[in-house]
Design an enzyme around this catalytic site. Structure first.
Site, PDB file in Angstrom:
ATOM      1  N   GLU A   1      18.970  13.601  49.723  1.00 38.85           N
ATOM      2  CA  GLU A   1      19.752  14.014  48.803  1.00 38.85           C
ATOM      3  C   GLU A   1      19.741  13.285  47.394  1.00 38.85           C
ATOM      4  O   GLU A   1      18.506  12.750  47.379  1.00 38.85           O
ATOM      5  CB  GLU A   1      21.253  13.444  49.397  1.00 38.85           C
ATOM      6  CG  GLU A   1      21.449  13.926  50.945  1.00 38.85           C
ATOM      7  CD  GLU A   1      22.738  13.211  51.527  1.00 38.85           C
ATOM      8  OE1 GLU A   1      23.872  13.043  50.720  1.00 38.85           O
ATOM      9  OE2 GLU A   1      22.585  12.755  52.730  1.00 38.85           O
TER      10      GLU A   1
ATOM     11  N   ARG B   1      28.450  20.656  60.343  1.00 40.90           N
ATOM     12  CA  ARG B   1      27.785  19.421  60.104  1.00 40.90           C
ATOM     13  C   ARG B   1      28.469  18.276  60.862  1.00 40.90           C
ATOM     14  O   ARG B   1      29.829  18.191  60.518  1.00 40.90           O
ATOM     15  CB  ARG B   1      27.444  19.044  58.519  1.00 40.90           C
ATOM     16  CG  ARG B   1      26.974  20.410  57.818  1.00 40.90           C
ATOM     17  CD  ARG B   1      25.736  20.796  58.050  1.00 40.90           C
ATOM     18  NE  ARG B   1      24.745  19.872  57.894  1.00 40.90           N
ATOM     19  CZ  ARG B   1      24.212  19.482  56.874  1.00 40.90           C
ATOM     20  NH1 ARG B   1      24.406  20.029  55.745  1.00 40.90           N
ATOM     21  NH2 ARG B   1      22.965  18.404  56.843  1.00 40.90           N
TER      22      ARG B   1
ATOM     23  N   LYS C   1      19.386  18.590  43.659  1.00 38.37           N
ATOM     24  CA  LYS C   1      18.441  18.107  44.639  1.00 38.37           C
ATOM     25  C   LYS C   1      16.864  18.878  44.131  1.00 38.37           C
ATOM     26  O   LYS C   1      15.883  18.405  44.987  1.00 38.37           O
ATOM     27  CB  LYS C   1      18.672  18.463  45.963  1.00 38.37           C
ATOM     28  CG  LYS C   1      20.003  17.652  46.323  1.00 38.37           C
ATOM     29  CD  LYS C   1      20.586  18.343  47.863  1.00 38.37           C
ATOM     30  CE  LYS C   1      21.924  17.659  48.116  1.00 38.37           C
ATOM     31  NZ  LYS C   1      22.511  18.320  49.296  1.00 38.37           N
TER      32      LYS C   1
ATOM     33  N   ARG D   1       9.587  21.286  59.027  1.00 41.71           N
ATOM     34  CA  ARG D   1      10.064  22.463  59.292  1.00 41.71           C
ATOM     35  C   ARG D   1       9.843  23.561  58.471  1.00 41.71           C
ATOM     36  O   ARG D   1      10.526  24.830  58.672  1.00 41.71           O
ATOM     37  CB  ARG D   1      11.668  22.062  59.451  1.00 41.71           C
ATOM     38  CG  ARG D   1      11.907  21.120  60.530  1.00 41.71           C
ATOM     39  CD  ARG D   1      13.509  20.585  60.467  1.00 41.71           C
ATOM     40  NE  ARG D   1      14.343  21.794  60.966  1.00 41.71           N
ATOM     41  CZ  ARG D   1      15.796  21.652  60.978  1.00 41.71           C
ATOM     42  NH1 ARG D   1      16.172  20.424  60.674  1.00 41.71           N
ATOM     43  NH2 ARG D   1      16.371  22.529  61.145  1.00 41.71           N
TER      44      ARG D   1
END
Length: 271
Positions: A3, A261, A58, A111
């Site tokens: 973040e 989330r 970000k 990922r």
DNA sequence: AGCGGAACCTGTCGGC
DNA sequence: TGCCGACAGGTTCCGC
């Protein structure tokens, strides 16, 4: 993963290490990371020098001596590592920038959600145009926020995660911010008055600043450019604290799912 | 337009 | 030990 506080920590680390360094070679191992044509990307970044490094939300912005900029997003597991080129390889190296000083800047990403794009002009980038207020922008006030949220029926937690409203807040800090200002994450935006929004802004600035002072939060993947962890995980009050006592009222912390989330809160002192 | 849910990709952890 | 589902600091796309 990262973040605003983690991204800013990476930007600070990159400024200290790669500004003024020349890219002598670029190797793309996983081409899906590069937006657009990867051969073109390689051709255009080779033999340029890193000139300045900035952050927007970000996104990390690396401007080159050619005048073009690399716009990159770490998403969940992306990281930049600055290492001697002789160091052993990792399985998750996706893009390697080989520098003239025999160091490599490696984009590492388990990922493969991360993105790297070369743009002619930062001002014209469509992605960056969609990003909302920087948290410390003077024009971002309770009034501004109220204008943007008064008609919205989404929970305030979802609004904090929406990068087109305020830029830089993610899943950990959204829970921490709402705990700090004692507002329940499920509360609908339209039910919040100016006083609530003022408190949300104050907590946002307070929590993000504090996290930056501690170099961000490392729970699993996030690392600094020198591979060190952040330290803010030691100061989290609710994130990951399910069933632990609330630091304010000793009531057990709850975990709930909001906009897909995990969200942590104290149902007794967040109203 | 705004909202909720699936999808992207890969690994880890806990339960049976 | 092995398999299976749930979950992970994020964003984008699709259908209602």
């Amino acid at each position: 993963m990262p973040e605003l506080p983690e991204v800013q920590t990476v930007v600070d680390g990159l400024r200290k290490t790669i500004i003024g360094k020349e890219i002598i070679q670029c190797e793309v191992i996983r081409s899906s990371i590069i937006q657009g044509n990867d051969e073109q990307f390689v051709k255009e970044v080779q033999n340029t020098v890193f000139q300045s490094i900035d952050r927007r939300g970000k996104y990390i912005l690396l401007t080159l001596s050619s005048g073009k900029s690399i716009v990159t997003h770490l998403r969940m597991t992306g990281k930049f590592i600055y290492v001697k080129s002789a160091n052993e390889k990792s399985k998750y190296e996706r893009v390697i920038f080989r520098l003239k000083n025999s160091f490599n800047l490696v984009f590492h990403d388990v990922r493969c959600f991360g993105t790297i794009e070369l743009v002619d002009n930062l001002q014209k980038s469509e992605k960056l145009k969609k990003i909302g207020w920087e948290p410390w922008d003077k024009r971002l006030t309770a009034e501004t926020l109220q204008r943007e949220l008064k008609k919205r029926s989404i929970p305030i937690k979802s609004a904090l995660l929406d990068q087109s409203i305020i830029a830089g807040i993610g899943n950990i800090y959204a829970s921490e911010i709402l705990f700090d200002c004692q507002i329940n994450p499920k509360r609908r935006c339209k039910s919040l008055n100016k006083k609530h929004l003022k408190k949300i802004l104050e907590s946002t600035r307070k929590i993000l600043s504090l996290a930056m002072e501690h170099n961000g939060t490392s729970i699993s993947d996030y690392r600094r450019v020198d591979d060190k962890t952040g330290e803010f995980q030691n100061f989290l009050k609710v994130y990951g604290k399910k069933d632990k006592p609330c630091v304010r009222c000793r009531n057990p912390i709850k975990k709930e799912i909001i906009s897909q989330r995990s969200t942590f809160l104290c149902s007794k002192c967040q109203k």
